[in-house]
Design an enzyme around this catalytic site. Structure first.
Site, PDB file in Angstrom:
ATOM      1  N   CYS A  50       0.795  -1.224   0.000  1.00 52.73           N
ATOM      2  CA  CYS A  50       0.000   0.000   0.000  1.00 52.73           C
ATOM      3  C   CYS A  50       0.833   1.283   0.000  1.00 52.73           C
ATOM      4  CB  CYS A  50      -0.982  -0.009   1.166  1.00 52.73           C
ATOM      5  SG  CYS A  50      -0.229  -0.127   2.801  1.00 52.73           S
ATOM      6  N   HIS A 112       0.959   7.391   5.742  1.00 50.56           N
ATOM      7  CA  HIS A 112       2.183   6.582   5.914  1.00 50.56           C
ATOM      8  C   HIS A 112       3.281   6.885   4.912  1.00 50.56           C
ATOM      9  CE1 HIS A 112      -0.437   3.323   8.030  1.00 50.56           C
ATOM     10  NE2 HIS A 112      -0.319   4.415   8.730  1.00 50.56           N
TER      11      HIS A 112
END
Length: 162
Positions: A50, A112
């Site tokens: 991801c 992130h």
């Protein structure tokens, strides 16, 4: 008049879960968005993980162009793909391009793609992993949400939540 843009990125969502792709689950709001907007039937990811995928989507660059990748992977290792594909404040992103064209931008959800660790972000509090309803942990999480929102503002996002 400029069109409104809403981009939804979902990790690990099998299309068969969504009604608009023939799934049996009830997803009326997503089905309506698919019907009235643009639906990608032949989209492919640049990475099976991801964070590198978001890096590509947000910067328009392949993950191997990120600074951590260049630092972590030896040139003779063609399959090296570190999890941390960080976006630095000076990098152009989807948000900075949209802002330059007069859009107001917002980001909700996990990011992130930091160029810092959470504890290095100004104003962030260390999490103690207390029980979910413990007010001390909730206060730290709220403080971190505010620190992350300020951090994402540096990356071109007018609003950051979630």
């Amino acid at each position: 008049m400029r069109p409104n843009l809403l981009c939804i990125i979902s990790d690990d969502t099998d299309p068969r879960y969504l009604g608009c792709y023939g799934g049996s689950n009830l997803t009326p709001n997503l089905d309506r968005l698919a019907r009235e907007g643009t639906r990608f039937n032949e989209a492919h990811v640049v990475s099976p993980m991801c964070v590198p995928g978001r890096y590509c989507y947000l910067t328009g660059q392949h993950p191997h162009r990120s600074k951590p990748f260049l630092e972590a992977c030896p040139p003779d290792e063609p399959y090296c793909l570190p999890l941390g594909c960080n976006i630095t404040p000076e990098q152009e992103t989807l948000a900075t391009v949209l802002k330059r064209h007069g859009y107001r931008t917002g980001y909700v959800g996990k990011y992130h793609n930091f160029d810092k660790k959470l504890h290095e972000i100004p104003g962030a509090a260390p999490l103690k992993f207390l029980p979910p309803d413990d007010p001390r942990d909730n206060a730290a999480r709220q403080q971190n949400q505010e620190a992350m929102a300020a951090y994402l503002n540096q990356h071109g996002w007018d609003y950051a939540g979630g």
